[in-house]
Scaffold this motif. Structure first.
Motif, short mmCIF file in Angstrom:
data_model
loop_
_atom_site.label_atom_id
_atom_site.label_comp_id
_atom_site.label_asym_id
_atom_site.label_seq_id
_atom_site.Cartn_x
_atom_site.Cartn_y
_atom_site.Cartn_z
N LEU A 47 -64.05 3.60 24.55
CA LEU A 47 -64.22 4.03 25.94
C LEU A 47 -65.67 4.38 26.25
CD1 LEU A 47 -61.02 6.17 26.36
CD2 LEU A 47 -61.63 4.19 27.69
N ARG A 48 -66.58 4.00 25.37
CA ARG A 48 -68.02 4.25 25.58
C ARG A 48 -68.32 5.74 25.72
NH1 ARG A 48 -66.84 -0.45 25.15
NH2 ARG A 48 -67.81 -2.24 26.18
N LEU A 116 -54.20 3.93 40.18
CA LEU A 116 -54.48 3.45 38.84
C LEU A 116 -54.62 1.94 38.83
CD1 LEU A 116 -54.82 4.74 36.13
CD2 LEU A 116 -52.49 4.15 35.60
N MET A 119 -58.06 1.01 39.92
CA MET A 119 -59.12 1.28 38.96
C MET A 119 -59.31 0.10 38.02
SD MET A 119 -58.63 5.04 37.51
CE MET A 119 -58.67 6.46 38.55
N SER A 120 -60.50 -0.42 37.96
CA SER A 120 -60.75 -1.44 36.95
C SER A 120 -61.93 -0.97 36.12
CB SER A 120 -61.06 -2.77 37.62
OG SER A 120 -62.17 -2.60 38.46
N PRO A 121 -61.77 -0.97 34.81
CA PRO A 121 -62.86 -0.49 33.97
C PRO A 121 -64.09 -1.38 34.10
CG PRO A 121 -61.13 -1.48 32.67
CD PRO A 121 -60.61 -1.38 34.05
N THR A 122 -65.23 -0.77 34.29
CA THR A 122 -66.46 -1.53 34.33
C THR A 122 -67.14 -1.42 32.97
OG1 THR A 122 -67.33 0.43 35.36
CG2 THR A 122 -66.95 -1.45 36.76
N ASP A 124 -70.20 -0.80 32.14
CA ASP A 124 -71.51 -0.15 32.07
C ASP A 124 -71.51 0.77 30.86
OD1 ASP A 124 -73.83 1.13 32.35
OD2 ASP A 124 -73.31 2.23 34.17
N PHE A 127 -73.17 4.84 31.04
CA PHE A 127 -72.92 5.90 32.02
C PHE A 127 -72.70 7.25 31.34
CE2 PHE A 127 -68.57 5.54 30.85
CZ PHE A 127 -67.95 6.70 31.29
N PHE B 49 -59.93 7.94 32.23
CA PHE B 49 -60.20 8.00 33.67
C PHE B 49 -61.69 8.15 33.94
CE2 PHE B 49 -55.67 9.58 34.16
CZ PHE B 49 -55.24 8.38 34.65
N ALA B 50 -62.38 8.94 33.11
CA ALA B 50 -63.82 9.09 33.30
C ALA B 50 -64.51 7.74 33.17
CB ALA B 50 -64.38 10.08 32.27
N GLN B 51 -64.05 6.93 32.22
CA GLN B 51 -64.65 5.61 32.03
C GLN B 51 -64.36 4.72 33.24
OE1 GLN B 51 -63.93 2.28 31.28
NE2 GLN B 51 -65.99 1.86 30.52
N ALA B 52 -63.12 4.79 33.74
CA ALA B 52 -62.76 3.92 34.86
C ALA B 52 -63.55 4.29 36.11
CB ALA B 52 -61.27 4.02 35.13
N ARG B 53 -63.78 5.59 36.30
CA ARG B 53 -64.49 6.02 37.51
C ARG B 53 -65.99 6.13 37.31
NH1 ARG B 53 -61.07 8.26 41.29
NH2 ARG B 53 -62.85 9.26 42.25
N GLN B 54 -66.45 5.87 36.09
CA GLN B 54 -67.88 5.98 35.77
C GLN B 54 -68.41 7.37 36.12
OE1 GLN B 54 -70.04 3.15 34.56
NE2 GLN B 54 -67.98 2.84 33.81
#
Lengths: 173, 100
Positions: A47-48, A116, A119-122, A124, A127, B49-54
């Motif tokens: 999940l970075r 949900l 929401m699409s995972p980007t 980046d 961050f 969720f933090a990852q999805a919302r950056q």
């Protein structure tokens, strides 16, 4: 590729959690919990979240598990529930049924939820660099951060007081 | 990237396993470990969720949860040791002095 890593890690995490539930020996339970925590740390990397990966390994897999193992071995409580571990016969199926209802409910809410699906995972990667988390912690979240210091201080004081009381009772007995 | 839904689903499954642990185990230490498992699964959902919302805020919240969990484990295990000194058991069915 990432999906393969995710599936393997998820299977390890669930296996560790179930094995923790089922093992009779509390030391084995703690070690399976360690496996689960390590798997979750790998998921944080996916999940970075490198900062949380390090914190998870240091605080959970390091400190908390060592504390658990220490207390289990100190109390000699590894096998203290061999005989009366089992609940009454009707209670266990009831517990499992309620748990199944909970997971079905969670899944239903999850797949019905519109936010949900949007929401699409980007991808980046940067961050949540440790620098950015530190900047947020020391500016926007400075007051909560200070309060965690007080929580830890209160925990230390509480543990010392509890230890003093248990010493008094054992010397009286 | 892996869809956020997968992570949230995994988190729900892990949370349920923790609930089952609290419900069916009688050893207070294992019940405690199950509570830790539930905290961890909630953390996983927050990070997803933090990852999805950056948004870094979700990860900061997870950091606070970890700090509180560490304090809770320290105090809880100290309580367990104190109870064990007087009652000589970690079976939660036998520790019911406060029950009305």
């Amino acid at each position: 590729m990432e999906l393969v890593v995710f599936i393997i890690t998820a299977v390890i995490a669930i296996t560790g959690a179930i094995a923790m539930l089922l093992s009779k020996n509390a030391v084995h339970s703690a070690l399976f919990l360690l496996l689960n925590f390590a798997a979750i740390a790998v998921l944080y990397l996916l999940l970075r979240a490198p900062f949380l990966f390090a914190v998870q390994l240091i605080v959970y897999a390091g400190a908390i598990i060592v504390l658990f193992l220490f207390v289990v071995m100190l109390l000699g409580a590894e096998r203290s529930e061999d005989d009366h571990d089992l609940l009454a016969n009707w209670q266990r199926p009831l517990a499992l049924g309620l748990a199944a209802a909970l997971v079905v409910e969670a899944g239903y809410v999850l797949f019905r939820s519109r936010t949900l699906a949007v929401m699409s995972p980007t991808s980046d990667d940067l961050f949540a660099e440790p620098e950015k988390i530190a900047a947020a912690l020391f500016t926007k979240y400075l007051l909560p951060f200070e309060i965690t210091g007080f929580i830890l201080l209160a925990a230390v004081a509480g543990v010392v007081v509890l230890h003093m009381q248990s010493q008094q009772t054992s010397s009286q007995a | 990237m892996i869809p956020t839904t997968y992570f949230v689903m995994l988190s729900a499954v892990l949370f349920t396993i923790g609930v089952v642990g609290v419900l069916i185990r009688r050893n207070a230490l294992v019940v405690f470990m199950s509570i830790e498992l539930m905290l961890n699964s909630a953390n996983l959902a927050l990070v997803a969720f933090a990852q999805a919302r950056q948004d870094v805020g979700g990860q900061v919240l997870v950091f606070f949860v970890i700090v509180v969990a560490a304090a809770e484990v320290a105090v809880g295990l100290a309580l367990l040791v104190a109870i064990f000194h007087t009652k000589r058991t970690t079976n939660i069915d036998e520790i019911s002095t406060l029950r009305g």
